[in-house]
Design an enzyme around this catalytic site. Structure first.
Site, PDB file in Angstrom:
ATOM      1  N   GLU A  36       0.851  -1.193   0.000  1.00 34.84           N
ATOM      2  CA  GLU A  36       0.000   0.000   0.000  1.00 34.84           C
ATOM      3  C   GLU A  36       0.880   1.233   0.000  1.00 34.84           C
ATOM      4  O   GLU A  36       1.756   1.386   0.853  1.00 34.84           O
ATOM      5  CB  GLU A  36      -0.945   0.043   1.201  1.00 34.84           C
ATOM      6  CG  GLU A  36      -1.869   1.256   1.136  1.00 34.84           C
ATOM      7  CD  GLU A  36      -2.903   1.321   2.243  1.00 34.84           C
ATOM      8  OE1 GLU A  36      -3.776   2.215   2.178  1.00 34.84           O
ATOM      9  OE2 GLU A  36      -2.852   0.494   3.184  1.00 34.84           O
ATOM     10  N   ASP A 110      -2.754  12.207  -2.829  1.00 35.70           N
ATOM     11  CA  ASP A 110      -2.910  13.665  -2.822  1.00 35.70           C
ATOM     12  C   ASP A 110      -3.272  14.140  -4.228  1.00 35.70           C
ATOM     13  O   ASP A 110      -2.523  13.904  -5.181  1.00 35.70           O
ATOM     14  CB  ASP A 110      -1.597  14.312  -2.376  1.00 35.70           C
ATOM     15  CG  ASP A 110      -1.756  15.791  -2.041  1.00 35.70           C
ATOM     16  OD1 ASP A 110      -2.638  16.448  -2.637  1.00 35.70           O
ATOM     17  OD2 ASP A 110      -1.002  16.290  -1.188  1.00 35.70           O
ATOM     18  N   LYS A 114      -4.418  22.248  -7.573  1.00 36.02           N
ATOM     19  CA  LYS A 114      -4.056  23.381  -8.422  1.00 36.02           C
ATOM     20  C   LYS A 114      -3.356  22.896  -9.693  1.00 36.02           C
ATOM     21  O   LYS A 114      -2.494  22.017  -9.634  1.00 36.02           O
ATOM     22  CB  LYS A 114      -3.157  24.352  -7.661  1.00 36.02           C
ATOM     23  CG  LYS A 114      -3.862  25.046  -6.493  1.00 36.02           C
ATOM     24  CD  LYS A 114      -2.960  26.048  -5.814  1.00 36.02           C
ATOM     25  CE  LYS A 114      -3.689  26.740  -4.664  1.00 36.02           C
ATOM     26  NZ  LYS A 114      -2.824  27.725  -3.968  1.00 36.02           N
ATOM     27  N   ASP A 146     -11.165  10.776  -4.842  1.00 41.64           N
ATOM     28  CA  ASP A 146     -12.405  11.538  -4.765  1.00 41.64           C
ATOM     29  C   ASP A 146     -12.270  12.870  -5.514  1.00 41.64           C
ATOM     30  O   ASP A 146     -13.049  13.786  -5.300  1.00 41.64           O
ATOM     31  CB  ASP A 146     -12.813  11.782  -3.309  1.00 41.64           C
ATOM     32  CG  ASP A 146     -11.722  12.470  -2.488  1.00 41.64           C
ATOM     33  OD1 ASP A 146     -10.640  12.755  -3.042  1.00 41.64           O
ATOM     34  OD2 ASP A 146     -11.950  12.718  -1.288  1.00 41.64           O
TER      35      ASP A 146
END
Length: 206
Positions: A36, A110, A114, A146
């Site tokens: 992971e 992450d 931007k 997401d």
């Protein structure tokens, strides 16, 4: 870092795998190798390790509070099949012997929302090529996000080297607190599961 996380991080040596020892770690024959990347507070990898005590589970992250939290989970559950590498994901992946990962999870990396930061996203062409080399012939790469635009990037990047499979082959989908909070808030989640291109998978078995 909370006091508990700091204490867990102090106990990391019991679970730490140094980059220089990765190749030796993967020489041992194990039933399944689970990796992971970016394990957050360690909920998922601890679940996987608990449910599958014969698997060899490797967590890769640089976030020290999360590492401390995972160490605490391992100690509470007396897990002996988890190792942690504190280093950048692609650096570690490059050190793993080819075709040795059976299950690779990248959950909610992450999104760097931007536009000028998109180059920092983990799932790019370099990552896809590394994953393709490291995954076993029957192995699966599972990615969740997401962020809608990141989901499109993941699809466009992975499809060049992998073919997408039904997410039902990842059973059960890990229900972390992050996922549950997002779903409760009405946030859309994209789940992707991939295998090697069929032709390449067949070649790897020869």
């Amino acid at each position: 870092m909370s006091k508990a996380q700091a204490q867990g991080y102090a106990n990391l040596p019991e679970y730490r795998l140094a980059p220089k020892d990765i190749r030796e770690f993967f020489t041992a024959e194990t039933e399944i190798v689970f990796v992971e990347i970016g394990f957050g507070n360690g909920e998922v990898i601890a679940q996987i390790a608990t449910q599958n005590p014969t698997w060899q589970c490797l967590g890769i992250d640089v976030y020290r509070p999360g590492i401390g939290a995972l160490v605490n989970r391992c100690e509470r559950a007396e897990l002996r099949n988890v190792r942690i590498v504190e280093d950048e994901a692609t650096t570690v992946l490059a050190l793993i012997p080819d075709h040795r990962i059976d299950l690779l999870y990248v959950l909610f990396p992450d999104p760097w929302p931007k536009q000028r930061h998109h180059r920092r996203r983990l799932v790019n062409a370099e990552f896809a090529a590394l994953a393709h080399r490291k995954i076993s012939a029957s192995g699966i790469v599972y990615i969740a996000t997401d962020a809608g635009d990141y989901a499109k990037q993941i699809q466009n990047t992975m499809i060049d080297l992998f073919y997408r499979i039904d997410i039902d082959q990842i059973e059960p989908i890990p229900q972390s607190r992050y996922r549950q909070k997002a779903l409760a808030a009405g946030v859309s989640i994209w789940d992707f599961a991939y295998k090697q291109d069929r032709t390449e998978a067949q070649k790897a078995k020869l």
